[in-house]
Design a protein around this motif. Structure first.
Motif, PDB file in Angstrom:
ATOM      1  N   LYS A 113      -8.469   0.286  -4.537  1.00  0.00           N
ATOM      2  CA  LYS A 113      -8.763   0.105  -3.116  1.00  0.00           C
ATOM      3  C   LYS A 113      -7.517  -0.201  -2.307  1.00  0.00           C
ATOM      4  O   LYS A 113      -7.397   0.189  -1.146  1.00  0.00           O
ATOM      5  CB  LYS A 113      -9.802  -1.006  -2.946  1.00  0.00           C
ATOM      6  CG  LYS A 113     -10.278  -1.194  -1.514  1.00  0.00           C
ATOM      7  CD  LYS A 113     -11.539  -2.033  -1.448  1.00  0.00           C
ATOM      8  CE  LYS A 113     -12.741  -1.251  -1.912  1.00  0.00           C
ATOM      9  NZ  LYS A 113     -14.017  -1.959  -1.666  1.00  0.00           N
ATOM     10  N   ASP A 116      -4.142   2.346  -0.415  1.00  0.00           N
ATOM     11  CA  ASP A 116      -3.900   2.754   0.966  1.00  0.00           C
ATOM     12  C   ASP A 116      -3.296   1.650   1.825  1.00  0.00           C
ATOM     13  O   ASP A 116      -3.317   1.743   3.060  1.00  0.00           O
ATOM     14  CB  ASP A 116      -5.205   3.264   1.582  1.00  0.00           C
ATOM     15  CG  ASP A 116      -5.671   4.548   0.916  1.00  0.00           C
ATOM     16  OD1 ASP A 116      -4.919   5.533   0.964  1.00  0.00           O
ATOM     17  OD2 ASP A 116      -6.751   4.560   0.306  1.00  0.00           O
ATOM     18  N   LEU A 222      -3.394   6.180   4.364  1.00  0.00           N
ATOM     19  CA  LEU A 222      -3.708   5.589   5.671  1.00  0.00           C
ATOM     20  C   LEU A 222      -2.454   5.269   6.481  1.00  0.00           C
ATOM     21  O   LEU A 222      -2.550   4.675   7.558  1.00  0.00           O
ATOM     22  CB  LEU A 222      -4.545   4.320   5.488  1.00  0.00           C
ATOM     23  CG  LEU A 222      -6.016   4.559   5.138  1.00  0.00           C
ATOM     24  CD1 LEU A 222      -6.733   3.233   4.913  1.00  0.00           C
ATOM     25  CD2 LEU A 222      -6.721   5.359   6.217  1.00  0.00           C
ATOM     26  N   GLY A 254      -4.298   8.643  -1.670  1.00  0.00           N
ATOM     27  CA  GLY A 254      -5.484   7.952  -1.166  1.00  0.00           C
ATOM     28  C   GLY A 254      -6.459   7.537  -2.252  1.00  0.00           C
ATOM     29  O   GLY A 254      -6.369   7.944  -3.410  1.00  0.00           O
ATOM     30  N   PRO A 257     -11.396   8.342   0.130  1.00  0.00           N
ATOM     31  CA  PRO A 257     -11.204   8.612   1.568  1.00  0.00           C
ATOM     32  C   PRO A 257     -12.500   8.682   2.361  1.00  0.00           C
ATOM     33  O   PRO A 257     -12.471   8.501   3.589  1.00  0.00           O
ATOM     34  CB  PRO A 257     -10.470   9.964   1.571  1.00  0.00           C
ATOM     35  CG  PRO A 257     -10.766  10.569   0.232  1.00  0.00           C
ATOM     36  CD  PRO A 257     -10.893   9.431  -0.711  1.00  0.00           C
ATOM     37  N   TYR A 260     -13.064   5.352   4.388  1.00  0.00           N
ATOM     38  CA  TYR A 260     -12.037   4.819   5.284  1.00  0.00           C
ATOM     39  C   TYR A 260     -12.620   4.230   6.574  1.00  0.00           C
ATOM     40  O   TYR A 260     -12.140   3.208   7.064  1.00  0.00           O
ATOM     41  CB  TYR A 260     -11.025   5.912   5.645  1.00  0.00           C
ATOM     42  CG  TYR A 260     -10.048   6.240   4.545  1.00  0.00           C
ATOM     43  CD1 TYR A 260      -9.875   5.390   3.447  1.00  0.00           C
ATOM     44  CD2 TYR A 260      -9.278   7.407   4.587  1.00  0.00           C
ATOM     45  CE1 TYR A 260      -8.990   5.695   2.439  1.00  0.00           C
ATOM     46  CE2 TYR A 260      -8.379   7.718   3.576  1.00  0.00           C
ATOM     47  CZ  TYR A 260      -8.240   6.862   2.509  1.00  0.00           C
ATOM     48  OH  TYR A 260      -7.352   7.162   1.509  1.00  0.00           O
ATOM     49  N   ARG A 261     -13.628   4.869   7.123  1.00  0.00           N
ATOM     50  CA  ARG A 261     -14.171   4.366   8.389  1.00  0.00           C
ATOM     51  C   ARG A 261     -14.712   2.949   8.217  1.00  0.00           C
ATOM     52  O   ARG A 261     -14.499   2.068   9.053  1.00  0.00           O
ATOM     53  CB  ARG A 261     -15.273   5.289   8.927  1.00  0.00           C
ATOM     54  CG  ARG A 261     -15.823   4.848  10.283  1.00  0.00           C
ATOM     55  CD  ARG A 261     -16.914   5.786  10.793  1.00  0.00           C
ATOM     56  NE  ARG A 261     -16.406   7.112  11.096  1.00  0.00           N
ATOM     57  CZ  ARG A 261     -15.783   7.418  12.230  1.00  0.00           C
ATOM     58  NH1 ARG A 261     -15.567   6.481  13.156  1.00  0.00           N
ATOM     59  NH2 ARG A 261     -15.369   8.636  12.448  1.00  0.00           N
TER      60      ARG A 261
END
Length: 585
Positions: A113, A116, A222, A254, A257, A260-261
């Motif tokens: 995790k 990024d 990121l 990454g 992905p 990500y939000r």
């Protein structure tokens, strides 16, 4: 109507013939058995004997393998949090390197995790991160680290150390405090950056190289420009440093992905991610030393809607750029409270469903592309204390290896070899946990050629609308060629008994009347499924010293003897001198 191949017909005929012979032999032995021998009355007035016993017939197709996997099929992972909590400085430990070497050859993925949030800084030593705690011992502790680094720099080849016990004790205290900070970040979903220095990369590569592992380094996806394009400045600096040191590294970009939000409030869609991977491939080709380096991705999360949509778009636009497609699977969350929860067949079967979803997308765009399980653990969010590191979790781990092999997953990367959370193979005292011992036996006995298994036995009739799930799971491979105790042509079978009762397995067909070596792994001590120690054929497994593994002694079962699997156990069985055609080449 298509005709079946002669090879398939002959194997089927042999199977049926051996089945009839075994039925007759069992019936005769039942007829001539002593009247003093106790026999359980057959339910429903049925005849006692062969059909009244809990007996399973097992045969293996020895003519050809159904899959041929990567030699590094069972591989490992380290989480970047190892930089922040200080354990990276101890990867030079002679004992830790020995334990990692025991699982070679393998890949070592440095990712998770916090991939990024990694930033590369081309300096040997920045001001060290001082974790929470009193300065009086931290200063001395950090001075010890510096002295240790200086001593290691003077060594040639593999740089190994024996750290004093007091130094390790201080590190465990520091790591425990830092883990609270990391947990707070995880719960709040607000992550701080982690700096990977040139010195950090040196230590990481030294560990992988000394242990015979091939390093796969995760890059920060990121790190973005204002227009949301990928910022390559840190990556280019890292590539140039690695090339200058001639570090043989593969790469990925990454981690999950599709999430990500939720993590940072910024999404990277499949089109943008594909462009980033194409750009990374171009960047690798521009650095001469890495122009042929392997690139893996996109390391999507569990195949739910968002992950599948991202994978589909990525494969459409950049499927040819990656050397293998990677994704992650975690079985359960932290709400599990009992060891028995790890044995639920419905839970174990979720992996098969997930693999089918991923394979469908991959084969639609790039048929034949290798698929890797790029992050695998018994539970997400670092696992479950006092459960994920016990014997109970080994059922999930062994089932994963069996299912992944049969379904054609080329590599399985286990999260995590050391340090992070509760899903590791080695604890912070550098002692192997149950999953480590299972992995070691797997590496010693199981080769990359996967064989088809055929099982016959009594089965319950499913009730309407109900699925009968198999609680006796059997997988077969050619025995590892690197194991010089067995000649080519030997077969290794591993059996997972999820039942609460003993099960008997009779080898039939080509396996009949062959000598068998048994490696039965059971929990050691009184804790049962919650045991953190394992016994092999009744002997507790433990390291003899920092550089010596225990001898993995098999128990010889005479030819024709029935295999008796105790309840809720896992065993490996090597069929010697069978001269299987599929395993000779």
């Amino acid at each position: 109507m298509p005709k079946s191949s002669p090879r398939a017909s002959s194997w089927s005929s042999l199977w049926l013939a051996s089945l009839v012979i075994l039925v007759v032999q069992s019936a005769l032995s039942s007829s001539y058995s002593s009247s003093s021998t106790y026999q359980r009355p057959a339910a429903g007035g049925k005849r006692a004997g062969f059909m009244g016993r809990t007996l399973v017939l097992l045969d293996v197709n020895t003519r050809s393998p159904i899959r041929v996997l990567n030699n590094n099929f069972l591989s490992l992972q380290l989480d970047p949090s190892i930089i922040k909590d200080g354990w990276l400085d101890f990867l030079s430990s002679k004992r830790l390197v020995t334990l990692a070497r025991g699982l070679s050859p393998a890949f070592l993925r440095f990712g998770g995790k916090r991939t990024d949030f990694l930033q590369f800084n081309n300096q040997k030593n920045l001001a060290k991160f001082r974790g929470p705690g009193p300065d009086y011992y931290l200063k001395n502790y950090e001075d010890d680290i510096v002295r240790s680094d200086i001593a290691l720099d003077k060594q040639k080849g593999c740089k190994l150390a024996n750290h004093p016990d007091i130094m390790l004790e201080l590190q465990r205290e520091k790591a425990a405090s830092t883990q609270l900070v990391l947990l707070k970040e995880q719960l709040s979903n607000i992550y701080s950056n982690i700096t990977i220095t040139a010195r950090s990369l040196d230590k990481l590569y030294n560990f992988a190289d000394c242990a015979g592992l091939h390093l796969i380094l995760g890059l920060n996806a990121l790190h973005r420009n204002p227009d949301n394009s990928w910022n390559t400045s840190s990556t280019l600096s890292l590539l140039k440093y690695g090339a200058g040191k001639k570090y043989n590294i593969s790469w990925e970009l990454g981690n999950e992905p599709n999430a990500y939000r939720g993590m940072v409030g910024r999404a990277v869609n499949s089109t943008q991610l594909a462009q980033d991977y194409i750009r990374l491939r171009t960047l690798l080709q521009s650095v001469r030393y890495y122009h042929r380096a392997h690139l893996f991705g996109p390391n999507a999360g569990r195949p739910r809607k968002n992950a599948i949509l991202l994978l589909d778009g990525f494969m459409k636009n950049a499927g040819s750029v990656v050397d293998a497609v990677t994704w992650q699977h975690y079985y359960i969350d932290g709400r599990v409270k009992k060891g028995e929860d790890f044995l639920k067949t419905r839970l174990l079967d979720t992996l098969t469903e997930q693999i089918a979803k991923i394979s469908e997308v991959v084969n639609m765009h790039t048929p034949g592309k290798k698929v890797w399980l790029g992050g695998l653990g018994p539970a997400w969010s670092g696992g479950i204390n006092n459960l994920s590191e016990t014997y109970a979790a080994s059922f999930l781990w062994m089932n994963t290896l069996g299912v992944a092999a049969v379904q054609g997953i080329d590599v399985v990367l286990r999260q995590s070899f050391f340090d992070y959370g509760y899903t590791h193979l080695v604890d912070q005292h550098f002692n192997p946990l149950p999953d480590y011992w299972f992995s070691l036996v797997f590496k010693r006995l199981v080769g990359p050629r996967v064989l088809a298994v055929r099982v016959a036995g009594l089965q319950r009739k499913p009730q309407p609308g109900r699925v009968i799930r198999d609680k006796l799971r059997i997988y077969a491979h050619c025995t590892s060629y690197s194991n010089h105790n067995y000649v080519r042509g030997s077969i290794t079978i591993y059996i997972i008994n999820l039942h609460r009762s003993r099960k008997k397995i009779k080898l039939a067909g080509t396996l009949r009347n062959k000598t068998v070596h048994q490696y039965l792994l059971q929990p050691y001590g009184t804790e049962g499924l919650r045991a953190r120690h394992v016994q092999l054929n009744g002997e507790k497994l433990h390291m003899r010293d920092n550089e010596t593994f225990p001898e993995l002694k098999p128990k010889t079962l005479r030819a024709g003897r029935t295999i008796a699997m105790p309840p809720m156990t896992i065993g490996f069985y090597v069929i010697k001198n069978i001269n299987a055609y599929a395993c000779r080449r």
